[in-house]
Write an enzyme that holds these catalytic residues in place. Structure first.
Site, PDB file in Angstrom:
ATOM      1  CB  THR A  94     114.629  42.245 -16.727  1.00  0.00           C
ATOM      2  OG1 THR A  94     114.960  43.768 -17.939  1.00  0.00           O
ATOM      3  CG2 THR A  94     114.868  41.118 -17.802  1.00  0.00           C
ATOM      4  CE  LYS A 169     115.991  43.359 -20.778  1.00  0.00           C
ATOM      5  NZ  LYS A 169     116.545  43.874 -21.637  1.00  0.00           N
ATOM      6  CE  LYS A 237     117.582  43.478 -13.124  1.00  0.00           C
ATOM      7  NZ  LYS A 237     117.254  43.546 -13.273  1.00  0.00           N
TER       8      LYS A 237
HETATM    9  P1  NAP Z   1     116.883  52.389 -12.068  1.00  0.00           P
HETATM   10  O1  NAP Z   1     117.306  54.288 -13.248  1.00  0.00           O
HETATM   11  O2  NAP Z   1     117.831  51.617 -10.953  1.00  0.00           O
HETATM   12  O3  NAP Z   1     115.907  52.514 -11.724  1.00  0.00           O
HETATM   13  C1  NAP Z   1     115.127  51.749 -10.547  1.00  0.00           C
HETATM   14  C2  NAP Z   1     113.877  52.039 -10.133  1.00  0.00           C
HETATM   15  O4  NAP Z   1     113.629  51.326  -9.301  1.00  0.00           O
HETATM   16  C3  NAP Z   1     113.911  53.425  -9.348  1.00  0.00           C
HETATM   17  O5  NAP Z   1     113.129  54.096  -9.402  1.00  0.00           O
HETATM   18  C4  NAP Z   1     114.097  52.948  -7.720  1.00  0.00           C
HETATM   19  O6  NAP Z   1     113.912  53.576  -6.888  1.00  0.00           O
HETATM   20  C5  NAP Z   1     113.202  51.353  -8.266  1.00  0.00           C
HETATM   21  N1  NAP Z   1     112.957  50.276  -6.865  1.00  0.00           N
HETATM   22  C6  NAP Z   1     114.194  50.069  -7.210  1.00  0.00           C
HETATM   23  N2  NAP Z   1     114.191  48.631  -5.945  1.00  0.00           N
HETATM   24  C7  NAP Z   1     112.562  48.663  -5.672  1.00  0.00           C
HETATM   25  C8  NAP Z   1     111.582  48.444  -4.715  1.00  0.00           C
HETATM   26  N3  NAP Z   1     111.688  47.821  -3.624  1.00  0.00           N
HETATM   27  N4  NAP Z   1     110.406  49.263  -4.518  1.00  0.00           N
HETATM   28  C9  NAP Z   1     109.983  51.145  -5.209  1.00  0.00           C
HETATM   29  N5  NAP Z   1     111.263  50.870  -6.009  1.00  0.00           N
HETATM   30  C10 NAP Z   1     112.108  50.450  -5.769  1.00  0.00           C
HETATM   31  O7  NAP Z   1     116.874  51.621 -13.107  1.00  0.00           O
HETATM   32  P2  NAP Z   1     116.086  51.253 -14.281  1.00  0.00           P
HETATM   33  O8  NAP Z   1     117.603  51.844 -15.747  1.00  0.00           O
HETATM   34  O9  NAP Z   1     115.667  52.323 -14.769  1.00  0.00           O
HETATM   35  O10 NAP Z   1     115.560  49.489 -14.663  1.00  0.00           O
HETATM   36  C11 NAP Z   1     114.695  50.182 -14.548  1.00  0.00           C
HETATM   37  C12 NAP Z   1     114.407  48.189 -14.957  1.00  0.00           C
HETATM   38  O11 NAP Z   1     114.538  48.417 -16.907  1.00  0.00           O
HETATM   39  C13 NAP Z   1     115.654  47.104 -14.351  1.00  0.00           C
HETATM   40  O12 NAP Z   1     114.275  45.533 -14.105  1.00  0.00           O
HETATM   41  C14 NAP Z   1     116.213  46.890 -15.584  1.00  0.00           C
HETATM   42  O13 NAP Z   1     117.362  45.568 -15.734  1.00  0.00           O
HETATM   43  C15 NAP Z   1     114.878  47.299 -17.329  1.00  0.00           C
HETATM   44  N6  NAP Z   1     116.080  47.618 -18.413  1.00  0.00           N
HETATM   45  C16 NAP Z   1     116.759  48.239 -18.000  1.00  0.00           C
HETATM   46  C17 NAP Z   1     117.968  48.986 -19.279  1.00  0.00           C
HETATM   47  C18 NAP Z   1     118.258  50.198 -19.127  1.00  0.00           C
HETATM   48  O14 NAP Z   1     119.257  50.525 -20.388  1.00  0.00           O
HETATM   49  N7  NAP Z   1     119.185  50.929 -18.546  1.00  0.00           N
HETATM   50  C19 NAP Z   1     117.458  48.431 -20.568  1.00  0.00           C
HETATM   51  C20 NAP Z   1     116.008  47.561 -20.354  1.00  0.00           C
HETATM   52  C21 NAP Z   1     115.366  47.611 -19.475  1.00  0.00           C
HETATM   53  P3  NAP Z   1     114.361  54.301  -5.930  1.00  0.00           P
HETATM   54  O15 NAP Z   1     114.818  55.574  -7.319  1.00  0.00           O
HETATM   55  O16 NAP Z   1     114.240  55.008  -5.122  1.00  0.00           O
HETATM   56  O17 NAP Z   1     115.467  54.042  -6.060  1.00  0.00           O
END
Ligand code: NAP
Length: 303
Positions: A94, A169, A237
């Site tokens: 997102t 979204k 965010k």
């Molecule tokens: P998360 O568990 O914090 O995962 C984030 C991922 O992004 C990790 O693999 C992280 O790597 C990687 N990352 C972040 N910055 C980076 C960079 N500069 N370079 C390379 N890798 C990077 O978060 P998540 O919940 O999976 O969310 C991921 C996305 O989906 C976000 O945009 C979030 O808003 C969206 N989303 C989440 C949900 C939910 O329910 N969780 C639902 C819908 C949408 P590291 O492991 O090294 O930190």
């Protein structure tokens, strides 16, 4: 062949579902250990982003925020260095609708198609392959990539050109933030009058107030289960992105602004990495009662 970048809470589950559906998946994660756990699922772990990009017809990014997507795609060691002309980048993170549109334009100039395809449905939806996926981009590219989406989600909708998937979204996040705040407020109100919160949720969930937030986060609020799911800091965010887009069009967002304040209260008290259901703690603080302790939680009932 699908390349997958970002195997965090959401990405790991989505990559697993792609492998389960028969795709040959190569994954990369900045923190390598979060990718190597996927090897048991038949997913190859890449050493670099260019290793992911090589030979992949479709590359999916699922990272945190706008600068993170730009970095993994266009950074000095990013995907575009090795992506073949004719390949497709699908960004499912997102991020900003405006930055998405600009990125798609730059990629198109290099012969790379892009779809923005953010998701909703939480980590549970990611695990079960039931995500709602809102897609912006070219209709032909969308049709070609549809089977890839079907491996991860259920409701898959092309909503317009690049950037419109992200805009949709953000609409979803306005709905989600306001609803979470209202669910928490309703439960605190019920608790103040001595209601059994589990029964209250059961009684109203089938009526006009039923929602995903009530059905999925309501019971977690009652049980005091604040594990993420969807982290407060990620919702913040998203609400920043919402407010930026609203300011572009002078749209007032009264309800969303209140929800954002409640999440800010949690962040300032060190709860940014809890699930968004923790919003009930902010409402409880204002009301001066602890809704969670006013009825036996499921755990207490078992003791
Ligand atoms: P998360 O568990 O914090 O995962 C984030 C991922 O992004 C990790 O693999 C992280 O790597 C990687 N990352 C972040 N910055 C980076 C960079 N500069 N370079 C390379 N890798 C990077 O978060 P998540 O919940 O999976 O969310 C991921 C996305 O989906 C976000 O945009 C979030 O808003 C969206 N989303 C989440 C949900 C939910 O329910 N969780 C639902 C819908 C949408 P590291 O492991 O090294 O930190």
């Amino acid at each position: 062949r699908v390349g997958f970048v970002g195997t965090g809470i959401m990405g790991a589950a989505m990559a697993r579902n792609l492998a389960k559906a028969g795709y040959s998946v190569t994954a990369w994660n900045r923190t390598r250990s979060k990718a190597t756990v996927l090897e048991n699922d038949g997913i190859r772990v890449a050493d670099s982003l260019s290793d992911v990009a090589r030979d992949a017809a479709v590359i999916i990014t699922m990272v945190t925020d706008t600068p993170d997507v730009i970095d993994v795609v266009e950074g000095p060691e990013g995907l575009t260095a090795a992506m073949a002309s004719g390949a497709t980048l699908i960004d499912m993170s997102t991020i900003s609708p405006k930055a998405t549109k600009e990125l798609a334009g730059r990629l198109a100039a290099r012969g790379i198609a892009m779809l923005d395809a953010p998701v909703s449905g939480g980590s549970w939806g990611a695990q079960q392959g039931t995500l709602a996926i809102m897609v912006g981009g070219d209709p032909e590219v969308f049709e070609t990539c549809k089977p890839v989406f079907e491996a991860m989600g259920q409701k898959i909708t092309l909503v317009g050109s690049n950037g419109m998937g992200q805009l949709t979204k953000l609409v979803n996040q306005v709905l989600v933030a306001g609803t979470a705040a209202t669910v928490a407020e309703a439960l605190v109100f019920a608790a103040a009058h001595g209601a059994n919160l589990s029964q209250t949720i059961e009684a109203v969930a089938g009526g006009a107030s039923g929602s995903w937030q009530l059905a999925n986060l309501g019971p977690r609020m009652v049980q005091g289960d604040f594990a993420p799911g969807f982290m407060v800091k990620l919702q913040q965010k998203d609400l920043r992105l919402v407010i930026e887009s609203a300011q572009d069009k002078n749209v007032p967002l009264a309800v969303t602004s209140i929800a954002r304040e409640l999440f800010t209260d949690l962040e300032s008290r060190g709860m940014g990495e809890e699930g968004t259901q923790a919003i009930i703690k902010s409402i409880e603080k204002r009301a001066g009662i602890e809704a969670r302790q006013s009825v036996p939680s499921n755990n207490d009932a078992e003791k």
